[in-house]
Motif scaffolding. Structure first.
Motif: not given
Ligand SMILES: Cc1cc2nc3c(=O)[nH]c(=O)nc-3n(C[C@H](O)[C@H](O)[C@H](O)COP(=O)(O)OP(=O)(O)OC[C@H]3O[C@@H](n4cnc5c(N)ncnc54)[C@H](O)[C@@H]3O)c2cc1C
Length: 417
Positions: A24-38, A221-229
């Motif tokens: 749909r033309g959106r830009s995407v960042v995908l965060l994965e805690k594992g390595a490429p061969d996880h 890149a393991e998500v450990t928390g969030w920044r919220k406003e």
């Protein structure tokens, strides 16, 4: 360019969401805690696409069946007894949901999600470069005894009535349709809309297609928390730094509850561990994928190989292998497919994976009160591969302000919050 959609989790659900957003033309960042061969649950599963699974796990009779299986070390189900408030609450909610009214409400939702996902799989086969093998030949629910076959025939009639077509087959008819394969059964139900594929092949293709379309995958890149406003998330905080975004998607499978809890959102799942083994050179290669109904074992041809898997162990987020239960899978398999021997499995690696299991057997999918720009997409239990594509589509529809392909009331992520 607008700020990206940040997706947490690179299993089939996160990848499917990324792919649909990029389309749909959106830009995407995908965060994965594992390595490429996880490894992840999305890789070693049985690869079945299952419109036949329109009954949620929490259904009448399941609690009694589970209790019976608890006392057999080789059975397909086990809960590790432990003093754990979350587990106790999960069990209570499961028990409360295991009723016919719940099944009646959820059946059309699971059916529609699975049938829509099947359509998207067919589209994927056309549009993913290199494509992948998608076998749309149906699934056999194999019954060793006449009693089970009679029981499954009743279910088959219900399935026809809700629009998921079936055929009840004698043992001779199964053998006629799959010549050269030994089946030790009383008969089977064929679910003609079911299909199968090799999940490793699909995950690999989606991963490379996402990157080709300009999506950014950040490994380790393991998500450990969030920044919220205020009511909005601003960034995901990870072991590889902060990632700002316009919208966030939580698709971290069995690990989602911890990431959600950091936002005050309760999605009370338990991990349902299962195992699979891949016979690279099976002595026979059935044409159909099958479920061994008395044993709850799944068998799927994948290329030249044959994958055999099963069990549901509620033992926390723990991937260790229980040899007795693996033995249970092997023993059951050779009873239905007598050309095989248990020794065929000697020295094969045993894969284990964690299904994300909500207590009412329904996924968590949709927007949440926890943050106005967060979409939750998890909890697909034993159907995550099957429901991956439609989940990805619905995530993209929500993010882009489109109507969703299936109504989301029964999968509301806030229903246990
Ligand atoms: C034996 C077995 C057989 C099965 N057979 C089938 C089948 O035939 N058909 C079917 O439909 N389903 C099947 N399933 C279920 C299916 O595999 C799962 O439902 C599905 O894989 C779940 O996908 P997911 O993307 O939600 O989670 P996962 O595949 O677990 O992916 C989640 C990802 O998120 C990452 N992650 C977790 N936490 C974080 C964090 N904090 N930060 C960043 N990344 C994070 C993980 O590393 C992982 O890669 C089976 C499961 C098992 C165990």
């Amino acid at each position: 360019m607008s700020a990206p959609v940040v997706i947490v989790g690179g299993g089939i659900v996160g990848l499917s969401a990324a792919y649909e957003l990029l389309r749909r033309g959106r830009s995407v960042v995908l965060l994965e805690k594992g390595a490429p061969d996880h490894d992840s649950c999305s890789l070693g599963n049985a690869g079945m696409i299952v419109p036949s699974h329109f009954v949620p796990l929490a259904a009448p009779g399941m609690v009694m069946l589970g209790l019976k299986w608890m006392f057999d070390g080789e059975s397909p189900f086990w809960v590790r007894p432990r003093l754990d408030l979350d587990l106790a609450r999960w069990g209570w909610k499961f028990w409360r949901s295991s009723n016919q009214r719940h099944v009646d409400r959820c059946t059309p939702v699971l059916r529609d999600l699975n049938l829509r996902s099947r359509e998207i799989f067919l589209r994927h086969r056309q549009e993913l470069p290199g494509s992948f093998a998608l076998e749309t030949v149906g699934l056999l629910a194999l019954c060793r005894t006449q009693e089970t076959l009679d029981h499954e025939a009743v279910f088959a009639a219900k399935s026809n009535a809700v629009g998921v077509p079936t055929e009840v087959l004698s043992a001779a008819e199964v053998r006629r349709r799959d010549p050269g394969i030994d089946y030790a059964i009383a008969g089977a139900v064929m679910f003609t809309k079911d299909a199968h594929l090799d999940p490793r092949e699909l995950v690999k293709l989606l991963t490379s297609e996402i990157q080709r379309l300009g999506g950014r995958i950040v490994w380790n890149a393991e998500v450990t928390g969030w920044r919220k406003e205020g009511a909005r998330l601003k960034a995901a905080v990870t072991t590889a730094g902060e990632f700002a975004g316009e919208t966030f998607v939580l698709a971290a499978g069995a690990w989602s509850p911890a990431a959600a809890e950091a936002l005050g959102l309760r999605i009370p799942m338990q991990a349902g561990k299962g195992y699979s083994m891949r016979l690279p050179h099976p002595v026979q290669r059935p044409k159909y994928c099958s479920l061994l109904m008395e044993a709850r074992v799944a068998v799927t041809p994948m290329g030249d190989a044959l994958t055999v898997g099963g069990t549901m162990e509620i033992t926390g987020n723990d991937l260790s292998v229980n040899p007795a239960r693996v033995r249970g899978i092997r023993k059951a398999f050779v009873k239905y497919y007598p050309a095989f021997k248990e020794s065929d499995f000697t020295e094969l690696p045993i894969w284990s994976g964690l299904r994300p299991c909500p207590p009412d057997g329904m996924p968590y999918l949709g927007r949440t009160r926890a943050a106005e720009n967060l979409v939750v997409a998890t909890g697909h239990s034993m159907m995550g591969l099957s429901l991956g594509p439609v989940t990805g589509e619905i995530v993209a529809q929500l993010v882009c302000g489109e109507p969703t392909s299936v109504a989301l009331a029964e999968v509301d992520p806030d229903r246990h919050a």
